[in-house]
Motif scaffolding. Sequence first.
Motif, mmCIF file in Angstrom:
data_model
loop_
_atom_site.group_PDB
_atom_site.id
_atom_site.type_symbol
_atom_site.label_atom_id
_atom_site.label_comp_id
_atom_site.label_asym_id
_atom_site.label_seq_id
_atom_site.Cartn_x
_atom_site.Cartn_y
_atom_site.Cartn_z
ATOM 1 N N HIS A 56 84.024 39.206 11.517
ATOM 2 C CA HIS A 56 83.032 38.129 11.608
ATOM 3 C C HIS A 56 82.079 38.204 10.426
ATOM 4 N N MET A 57 81.131 37.254 10.386
ATOM 5 C CA MET A 57 80.257 37.112 9.224
ATOM 6 C C MET A 57 79.401 38.345 8.961
ATOM 7 N N HIS A 58 79.189 39.174 9.961
ATOM 8 C CA HIS A 58 78.321 40.333 9.792
ATOM 9 C C HIS A 58 79.064 41.577 9.309
ATOM 10 N N ASN A 59 80.399 41.562 9.398
ATOM 11 C CA ASN A 59 81.133 42.757 8.947
ATOM 12 C C ASN A 59 82.234 42.457 7.932
ATOM 13 N N GLU A 60 82.442 41.170 7.606
ATOM 14 C CA GLU A 60 83.596 40.825 6.766
ATOM 15 C C GLU A 60 83.522 41.447 5.378
ATOM 16 N N HIS A 61 82.313 41.632 4.831
ATOM 17 C CA HIS A 61 82.201 42.257 3.511
ATOM 18 C C HIS A 61 82.736 43.695 3.534
ATOM 19 N N LYS A 62 82.592 44.358 4.681
ATOM 20 C CA LYS A 62 83.013 45.756 4.798
ATOM 21 C C LYS A 62 84.484 45.906 5.167
ATOM 22 N N THR A 63 85.034 44.904 5.863
ATOM 23 C CA THR A 63 86.393 45.047 6.386
ATOM 24 C C THR A 63 87.480 44.497 5.469
ATOM 25 N N VAL A 64 87.103 43.647 4.519
ATOM 26 C CA VAL A 64 88.105 42.983 3.677
ATOM 27 C C VAL A 64 88.990 43.980 2.945
ATOM 28 N N GLU A 65 88.393 44.992 2.345
ATOM 29 C CA GLU A 65 89.174 45.945 1.545
ATOM 30 C C GLU A 65 90.236 46.641 2.386
ATOM 31 N N GLY A 66 89.867 47.059 3.586
ATOM 32 C CA GLY A 66 90.823 47.727 4.459
ATOM 33 C C GLY A 66 91.940 46.796 4.910
ATOM 34 N N ILE A 67 91.613 45.553 5.163
ATOM 35 C CA ILE A 67 92.630 44.578 5.581
ATOM 36 C C ILE A 67 93.609 44.320 4.443
ATOM 37 N N VAL A 68 93.098 44.212 3.227
ATOM 38 C CA VAL A 68 93.965 44.013 2.066
ATOM 39 C C VAL A 68 94.942 45.178 1.929
ATOM 40 N N ARG A 69 94.466 46.386 2.150
ATOM 41 C CA ARG A 69 95.361 47.554 2.059
ATOM 42 C C ARG A 69 96.464 47.485 3.106
ATOM 43 N N ARG A 70 96.118 47.039 4.294
ATOM 44 C CA ARG A 70 97.133 46.920 5.341
ATOM 45 C C ARG A 70 98.166 45.857 4.976
ATOM 46 N N LEU A 71 97.700 44.749 4.409
ATOM 47 C CA LEU A 71 98.625 43.712 3.959
ATOM 48 C C LEU A 71 99.520 44.232 2.837
#
Length: 223
Positions: A56-71
Amino acid sequence: MGKLYIVPTPIGNLEDITLRAIRVLKEVDLILAEDTRTSGKLLHHYNIDTPMQSHHMHNEHKTVEGIVRRLQSGENVALISDAGTPAISDPGFLLTRACVENNIEVDCLPGATAFVPALVNSGLPNDKFVFEGFLPVKKGRQTRLTLLAEEPRTIIFYESPHKLIKTLSHFEAYFGAERLVSVSRELSKMYEETIRGTVKEVLQHYTDNPPKGEIVIVVAGKK
């Protein structure tokens, strides 16, 4: 390399989801949800047991990098919001941009978006329009309204019910009391309604009848 799916979800009526969207949500390795409690009801309705993660808008800056790695590791991920199409006044832009920058395929499915039915049933010109989303709450609001007062195309806004009267009052001040407007609320739900008229008329209606539910405002452009 995995793929990011942008999956629209119903804006109210649970039947407003495509067969493809249901299939994708069942097949991906992970679903990113704006609110896992809200999305959990939809997934339960369609017997989807794919793992969810909060995004969500409050955590997306922190979670994007980890999601990209999973992709990048080969996982397929679906992004959904509480209602409608992600990234339209909801989280989604940052992750989509990161995927594009890292050459990860992004597949955006067609589906529910609140402003489309509101625009079409407004009765206002829809061959050309401007989507503004939510107006600034304080800083920049006056400047934005001053600019939009000269906009010749139909203008679309999102608004919360407790701010509708204030926003319509600002429209009256900046756009004029006789500017045509259409207010749609609770789209696709049991108590869906659209009120059309001049800004003055619609403002009076909602002054007398305090609104509830999610709201889309469609305003005629300047003639």
